[in-house]
Write a protein that holds these residues in place. Structure first.
Motif, PDB file in Angstrom:
ATOM      1  N   LYS A 218       0.854  -1.181   0.000  1.00  0.00           N
ATOM      2  CA  LYS A 218       0.000   0.000   0.000  1.00  0.00           C
ATOM      3  C   LYS A 218       0.889   1.229   0.000  1.00  0.00           C
ATOM      4  O   LYS A 218       1.902   1.272   0.687  1.00  0.00           O
ATOM      5  CB  LYS A 218      -0.901   0.017   1.235  1.00  0.00           C
ATOM      6  CG  LYS A 218      -1.966  -1.048   1.210  1.00  0.00           C
ATOM      7  CD  LYS A 218      -2.865  -0.903   2.410  1.00  0.00           C
ATOM      8  CE  LYS A 218      -3.998  -1.894   2.329  1.00  0.00           C
ATOM      9  NZ  LYS A 218      -4.919  -1.752   3.456  1.00  0.00           N
ATOM     10  N   GLY A 219       0.508   2.248  -0.728  1.00  0.00           N
ATOM     11  CA  GLY A 219       1.285   3.471  -0.806  1.00  0.00           C
ATOM     12  C   GLY A 219       1.024   4.389   0.373  1.00  0.00           C
ATOM     13  O   GLY A 219       0.115   4.187   1.161  1.00  0.00           O
ATOM     14  N   THR A 220       1.831   5.425   0.502  1.00  0.00           N
ATOM     15  CA  THR A 220       1.661   6.414   1.548  1.00  0.00           C
ATOM     16  C   THR A 220       0.283   7.026   1.426  1.00  0.00           C
ATOM     17  O   THR A 220      -0.148   7.417   0.357  1.00  0.00           O
ATOM     18  CB  THR A 220       2.725   7.515   1.425  1.00  0.00           C
ATOM     19  OG1 THR A 220       3.998   6.904   1.552  1.00  0.00           O
ATOM     20  CG2 THR A 220       2.552   8.568   2.496  1.00  0.00           C
ATOM     21  N   GLY A 221      -0.397   7.114   2.536  1.00  0.00           N
ATOM     22  CA  GLY A 221      -1.717   7.732   2.541  1.00  0.00           C
ATOM     23  C   GLY A 221      -2.845   6.784   2.212  1.00  0.00           C
ATOM     24  O   GLY A 221      -3.980   7.203   2.073  1.00  0.00           O
ATOM     25  N   SER A 222      -2.560   5.493   2.080  1.00  0.00           N
ATOM     26  CA  SER A 222      -3.623   4.562   1.716  1.00  0.00           C
ATOM     27  C   SER A 222      -4.434   4.124   2.931  1.00  0.00           C
ATOM     28  O   SER A 222      -5.470   3.519   2.780  1.00  0.00           O
ATOM     29  CB  SER A 222      -3.039   3.345   1.002  1.00  0.00           C
ATOM     30  OG  SER A 222      -2.152   2.674   1.864  1.00  0.00           O
ATOM     31  N   ASP A 223      -3.951   4.443   4.133  1.00  0.00           N
ATOM     32  CA  ASP A 223      -4.717   4.106   5.338  1.00  0.00           C
ATOM     33  C   ASP A 223      -5.513   5.330   5.787  1.00  0.00           C
ATOM     34  O   ASP A 223      -5.046   6.453   5.707  1.00  0.00           O
ATOM     35  CB  ASP A 223      -3.784   3.633   6.451  1.00  0.00           C
ATOM     36  CG  ASP A 223      -2.799   4.700   6.875  1.00  0.00           C
ATOM     37  OD1 ASP A 223      -2.289   5.423   5.997  1.00  0.00           O
ATOM     38  OD2 ASP A 223      -2.538   4.829   8.075  1.00  0.00           O
ATOM     39  N   LYS A 224      -6.724   5.108   6.229  1.00  0.00           N
ATOM     40  CA  LYS A 224      -7.581   6.208   6.665  1.00  0.00           C
ATOM     41  C   LYS A 224      -8.272   5.827   7.958  1.00  0.00           C
ATOM     42  O   LYS A 224      -8.582   4.665   8.192  1.00  0.00           O
ATOM     43  CB  LYS A 224      -8.644   6.516   5.610  1.00  0.00           C
ATOM     44  CG  LYS A 224      -8.088   7.067   4.319  1.00  0.00           C
ATOM     45  CD  LYS A 224      -9.196   7.379   3.341  1.00  0.00           C
ATOM     46  CE  LYS A 224      -8.618   7.920   2.034  1.00  0.00           C
ATOM     47  NZ  LYS A 224      -9.671   8.201   1.057  1.00  0.00           N
ATOM     48  N   ASP A 225      -8.534   6.824   8.801  1.00  0.00           N
ATOM     49  CA  ASP A 225      -9.296   6.554  10.017  1.00  0.00           C
ATOM     50  C   ASP A 225     -10.789   6.660   9.693  1.00  0.00           C
ATOM     51  O   ASP A 225     -11.172   6.831   8.534  1.00  0.00           O
ATOM     52  CB  ASP A 225      -8.883   7.497  11.154  1.00  0.00           C
ATOM     53  CG  ASP A 225      -9.266   8.950  10.915  1.00  0.00           C
ATOM     54  OD1 ASP A 225      -9.950   9.259   9.920  1.00  0.00           O
ATOM     55  OD2 ASP A 225      -8.879   9.796  11.745  1.00  0.00           O
ATOM     56  N   LYS A 226     -11.630   6.567  10.714  1.00  0.00           N
ATOM     57  CA  LYS A 226     -13.080   6.565  10.481  1.00  0.00           C
ATOM     58  C   LYS A 226     -13.607   7.888   9.942  1.00  0.00           C
ATOM     59  O   LYS A 226     -14.716   7.955   9.430  1.00  0.00           O
ATOM     60  CB  LYS A 226     -13.821   6.176  11.752  1.00  0.00           C
ATOM     61  CG  LYS A 226     -13.672   7.155  12.890  1.00  0.00           C
ATOM     62  CD  LYS A 226     -14.382   6.649  14.130  1.00  0.00           C
ATOM     63  CE  LYS A 226     -14.211   7.631  15.280  1.00  0.00           C
ATOM     64  NZ  LYS A 226     -14.846   7.153  16.488  1.00  0.00           N
ATOM     65  N   HIS A 227     -12.782   8.956  10.010  1.00  0.00           N
ATOM     66  CA  HIS A 227     -13.187  10.265   9.478  1.00  0.00           C
ATOM     67  C   HIS A 227     -12.636  10.509   8.076  1.00  0.00           C
ATOM     68  O   HIS A 227     -12.870  11.554   7.490  1.00  0.00           O
ATOM     69  CB  HIS A 227     -12.707  11.381  10.405  1.00  0.00           C
ATOM     70  CG  HIS A 227     -13.211  11.245  11.803  1.00  0.00           C
ATOM     71  ND1 HIS A 227     -14.503  11.512  12.156  1.00  0.00           N
ATOM     72  CD2 HIS A 227     -12.593  10.838  12.935  1.00  0.00           C
ATOM     73  CE1 HIS A 227     -14.666  11.298  13.452  1.00  0.00           C
ATOM     74  NE2 HIS A 227     -13.519  10.874  13.943  1.00  0.00           N
ATOM     75  N   GLY A 228     -11.849   9.556   7.571  1.00  0.00           N
ATOM     76  CA  GLY A 228     -11.250   9.705   6.244  1.00  0.00           C
ATOM     77  C   GLY A 228      -9.892  10.378   6.272  1.00  0.00           C
ATOM     78  O   GLY A 228      -9.348  10.723   5.230  1.00  0.00           O
ATOM     79  N   CYS A 229      -9.306  10.589   7.460  1.00  0.00           N
ATOM     80  CA  CYS A 229      -7.992  11.225   7.577  1.00  0.00           C
ATOM     81  C   CYS A 229      -6.895  10.200   7.296  1.00  0.00           C
ATOM     82  O   CYS A 229      -6.934   9.092   7.830  1.00  0.00           O
ATOM     83  CB  CYS A 229      -7.803  11.800   8.978  1.00  0.00           C
ATOM     84  SG  CYS A 229      -9.020  13.045   9.430  1.00  0.00           S
ATOM     85  N   LYS A 230      -5.942  10.569   6.470  1.00  0.00           N
ATOM     86  CA  LYS A 230      -4.843   9.678   6.099  1.00  0.00           C
ATOM     87  C   LYS A 230      -3.761   9.726   7.176  1.00  0.00           C
ATOM     88  O   LYS A 230      -2.984  10.665   7.258  1.00  0.00           O
ATOM     89  CB  LYS A 230      -4.277  10.071   4.744  1.00  0.00           C
ATOM     90  CG  LYS A 230      -5.272   9.866   3.623  1.00  0.00           C
ATOM     91  CD  LYS A 230      -4.690  10.250   2.283  1.00  0.00           C
ATOM     92  CE  LYS A 230      -5.728  10.057   1.190  1.00  0.00           C
ATOM     93  NZ  LYS A 230      -5.207  10.404  -0.119  1.00  0.00           N
TER      94      LYS A 230
END
Length: 136
Positions: free
Chosen positions: A26-38
């Motif tokens: 997965k690239g940088t920023g591909s993970d997000k929290d429940k609010h959509g924040c990377k």
């Protein structure tokens, strides 16, 4: 025989594409929290701003007073637009804590439970159970 080669080629292509798709990190920023924040891009969700923010870009940064480690931690404060609330981001906490403004004769005072944030002139101090833990 021609159909068997075609079928074998299709199977190899399908297998190869499936394996290679699973191996791509997965690239940088591909993970997000429940609010959509990377999270991997340094974003956290701010309740007061109702948006994703980078804490290190916020203007109110507090330094740890007496670190027990070989480095100093930072806490970040975001004030509401009307100044009635302060959102506190601590290094070891998940999410933030909202402090409410209270009347004070010596400047601004925000409280929540055992946390007290004061601003006198341009300097902020955060106390936990009446002990200085962070200051600007």
């Amino acid at each position: 025989m021609k159909n068997a080669k075609l079928l074998l080629t299709a199977a190899v292509v399908l297998f190869t594409s499936t394996v290679s798709a699973q191996l791509v990190p997965k690239g940088t920023g591909s993970d997000k929290d429940k609010h959509g924040c990377k999270l991997s891009a340094g974003y956290s969700f701010s309740v007061l701003k109702n948006d994703c923010v980078r804490l290190f870009e916020e203007k109110i940064q507090l330094k740890e007073v007496n670190p027990k480690k070989s480095y100093k931690s930072n806490a970040t404060v975001i004030l509401s637009e009307d100044g009635t609330k302060a959102e506190l981001f601590m290094p070891s906490a998940e999410g933030s804590l909202i402090l409410d403004k209270e009347p004070s004769k010596k400047g601004q005072l925000y409280k929540k439970g055992k946390y007290t944030l004061t601003k006198v002139k341009n300097s902020y101090t955060l106390k936990l159970a009446n002990k200085h833990v962070f200051k600007s």
